[in-house]
Design a protein around this motif. Sequence first.
Motif, PDB file in Angstrom:
ATOM      1  N   ILE A  18       0.834  -1.206   0.000  1.00 24.98           N
ATOM      2  CA  ILE A  18       0.000   0.000   0.000  1.00 24.98           C
ATOM      3  C   ILE A  18       0.868   1.255   0.000  1.00 24.98           C
ATOM      4  N   GLU A  19       1.954   1.244   0.770  1.00 26.28           N
ATOM      5  CA  GLU A  19       2.872   2.385   0.781  1.00 26.28           C
ATOM      6  C   GLU A  19       3.455   2.633  -0.606  1.00 26.28           C
ATOM      7  N   GLU A  20       3.821   1.575  -1.288  1.00 25.14           N
ATOM      8  CA  GLU A  20       4.361   1.710  -2.648  1.00 25.14           C
ATOM      9  C   GLU A  20       3.328   2.351  -3.577  1.00 25.14           C
ATOM     10  N   LEU A  21       2.064   1.961  -3.453  1.00 21.85           N
ATOM     11  CA  LEU A  21       1.014   2.514  -4.307  1.00 21.85           C
ATOM     12  C   LEU A  21       0.792   4.002  -4.043  1.00 21.85           C
ATOM     13  N   TYR A  22       0.668   4.385  -2.762  1.00 20.31           N
ATOM     14  CA  TYR A  22       0.402   5.806  -2.525  1.00 20.31           C
ATOM     15  C   TYR A  22       1.642   6.659  -2.758  1.00 20.31           C
ATOM     16  N   MET A  23       2.830   6.115  -2.647  1.00 20.66           N
ATOM     17  CA  MET A  23       4.035   6.873  -2.990  1.00 20.66           C
ATOM     18  C   MET A  23       4.104   7.137  -4.500  1.00 20.66           C
ATOM     19  N   GLN A  24       3.608   6.183  -5.306  1.00 28.31           N
ATOM     20  CA  GLN A  24       3.539   6.401  -6.749  1.00 28.31           C
ATOM     21  C   GLN A  24       2.610   7.561  -7.079  1.00 28.31           C
ATOM     22  N   ILE A  25       1.564   7.718  -6.294  1.00 27.80           N
ATOM     23  CA  ILE A  25       0.625   8.826  -6.491  1.00 27.80           C
ATOM     24  C   ILE A  25       1.237  10.132  -5.993  1.00 27.80           C
ATOM     25  N   LEU A  26       1.854  10.111  -4.820  1.00 22.78           N
ATOM     26  CA  LEU A  26       2.382  11.328  -4.213  1.00 22.78           C
ATOM     27  C   LEU A  26       3.513  11.972  -5.006  1.00 22.78           C
ATOM     28  N   LYS A  27       4.225  11.203  -5.810  1.00 25.29           N
ATOM     29  CA  LYS A  27       5.333  11.809  -6.551  1.00 25.29           C
ATOM     30  C   LYS A  27       4.850  12.843  -7.572  1.00 25.29           C
ATOM     31  N   PHE A  28       3.553  12.854  -7.880  1.00 28.88           N
ATOM     32  CA  PHE A  28       2.998  13.850  -8.800  1.00 28.88           C
ATOM     33  C   PHE A  28       2.398  15.050  -8.068  1.00 28.88           C
ATOM     34  N   LYS A  29       2.476  15.048  -6.732  1.00 30.29           N
ATOM     35  CA  LYS A  29       2.003  16.139  -5.886  1.00 30.29           C
ATOM     36  C   LYS A  29       0.557  16.556  -6.170  1.00 30.29           C
ATOM     37  N   PRO A  30      -0.382  15.623  -6.100  1.00 30.53           N
ATOM     38  CA  PRO A  30      -1.782  15.984  -6.344  1.00 30.53           C
ATOM     39  C   PRO A  30      -2.413  16.656  -5.118  1.00 30.53           C
ATOM     40  N   ASN A  31      -3.513  17.340  -5.349  1.00 28.56           N
ATOM     41  CA  ASN A  31      -4.316  17.890  -4.255  1.00 28.56           C
ATOM     42  C   ASN A  31      -5.518  17.000  -3.971  1.00 28.56           C
ATOM     43  N   LEU A  32      -5.944  16.272  -5.008  1.00 28.49           N
ATOM     44  CA  LEU A  32      -7.144  15.451  -4.922  1.00 28.49           C
ATOM     45  C   LEU A  32      -6.947  14.171  -5.712  1.00 28.49           C
ATOM     46  N   VAL A  33      -7.345  13.056  -5.137  1.00 28.09           N
ATOM     47  CA  VAL A  33      -7.319  11.758  -5.800  1.00 28.09           C
ATOM     48  C   VAL A  33      -8.746  11.232  -5.812  1.00 28.09           C
ATOM     49  N   ILE A  34      -9.201  10.785  -6.982  1.00 30.79           N
ATOM     50  CA  ILE A  34     -10.547  10.240  -7.116  1.00 30.79           C
ATOM     51  C   ILE A  34     -10.436   8.814  -7.624  1.00 30.79           C
ATOM     52  N   THR A  35     -11.187   7.909  -7.006  1.00 28.46           N
ATOM     53  CA  THR A  35     -11.156   6.515  -7.418  1.00 28.46           C
ATOM     54  C   THR A  35     -12.570   5.960  -7.518  1.00 28.46           C
ATOM     55  N   GLU A  36     -12.762   5.067  -8.481  1.00 27.00           N
ATOM     56  CA  GLU A  36     -14.048   4.388  -8.618  1.00 27.00           C
ATOM     57  C   GLU A  36     -14.147   3.225  -7.647  1.00 27.00           C
ATOM     58  N   LYS A  37     -13.030   2.733  -7.202  1.00 26.76           N
ATOM     59  CA  LYS A  37     -12.997   1.603  -6.273  1.00 26.76           C
ATOM     60  C   LYS A  37     -12.735   2.110  -4.868  1.00 26.76           C
ATOM     61  N   GLY A  38     -12.492   1.205  -3.972  1.00 25.57           N
ATOM     62  CA  GLY A  38     -12.211   1.567  -2.594  1.00 25.57           C
ATOM     63  C   GLY A  38     -10.808   2.110  -2.426  1.00 25.57           C
ATOM     64  N   LEU A  39     -10.542   2.592  -1.247  1.00 29.41           N
ATOM     65  CA  LEU A  39      -9.229   3.114  -0.888  1.00 29.41           C
ATOM     66  C   LEU A  39      -8.978   2.660   0.544  1.00 29.41           C
ATOM     67  N   SER A  40      -7.858   2.009   0.771  1.00 29.32           N
ATOM     68  CA  SER A  40      -7.603   1.480   2.111  1.00 29.32           C
ATOM     69  C   SER A  40      -7.483   2.616   3.122  1.00 29.32           C
ATOM     70  N   ASP A  41      -7.793   2.309   4.354  1.00 28.92           N
ATOM     71  CA  ASP A  41      -7.680   3.304   5.421  1.00 28.92           C
ATOM     72  C   ASP A  41      -6.247   3.794   5.561  1.00 28.92           C
ATOM     73  N   LEU A  42      -5.288   2.892   5.406  1.00 27.50           N
ATOM     74  CA  LEU A  42      -3.878   3.262   5.512  1.00 27.50           C
ATOM     75  C   LEU A  42      -3.492   4.251   4.416  1.00 27.50           C
ATOM     76  N   ALA A  43      -3.888   3.963   3.179  1.00 25.50           N
ATOM     77  CA  ALA A  43      -3.575   4.867   2.071  1.00 25.50           C
ATOM     78  C   ALA A  43      -4.281   6.200   2.259  1.00 25.50           C
ATOM     79  N   SER A  44      -5.538   6.163   2.644  1.00 26.05           N
ATOM     80  CA  SER A  44      -6.305   7.387   2.867  1.00 26.05           C
ATOM     81  C   SER A  44      -5.664   8.239   3.962  1.00 26.05           C
ATOM     82  N   HIS A  45      -5.256   7.616   5.035  1.00 24.30           N
ATOM     83  CA  HIS A  45      -4.617   8.325   6.148  1.00 24.30           C
ATOM     84  C   HIS A  45      -3.312   8.982   5.704  1.00 24.30           C
TER      85      HIS A  45
END
Length: 114
Positions: A18-45
Amino acid sequence: MLKEEDWSILLKMEEEYIEELYMQILKFKPNLVITEKGLSDLASHNLSKQGVSAIKRLRKTDNSRIAKACGVVIVNRPDELQEFNIGTGAGLFKVKKIRDDFFAFIVDYKDPKA
């Protein structure tokens, strides 16, 4: 049956994935992430700790409209993200409570196409 140390190993593996997945997202410095599926509590936190808001379980039709309005290219997995996929056309993101429900609003689009 799994032993307690087996569970802790599996939990550690899940946390690292999960850390690897959200780090892949964070490297683009987004303000908002939208997903059609679920998002783990750890990633959300952890996204929240970095100042990133997240909307999960959005309907596909709504997701497509937001993508079109913001200039986003929808990807299926975080490892598919590239700079040109990131949308910059949205203005303000806000959450309002109406009666007992919370609603998310994205307003002030720069050049809406939807």
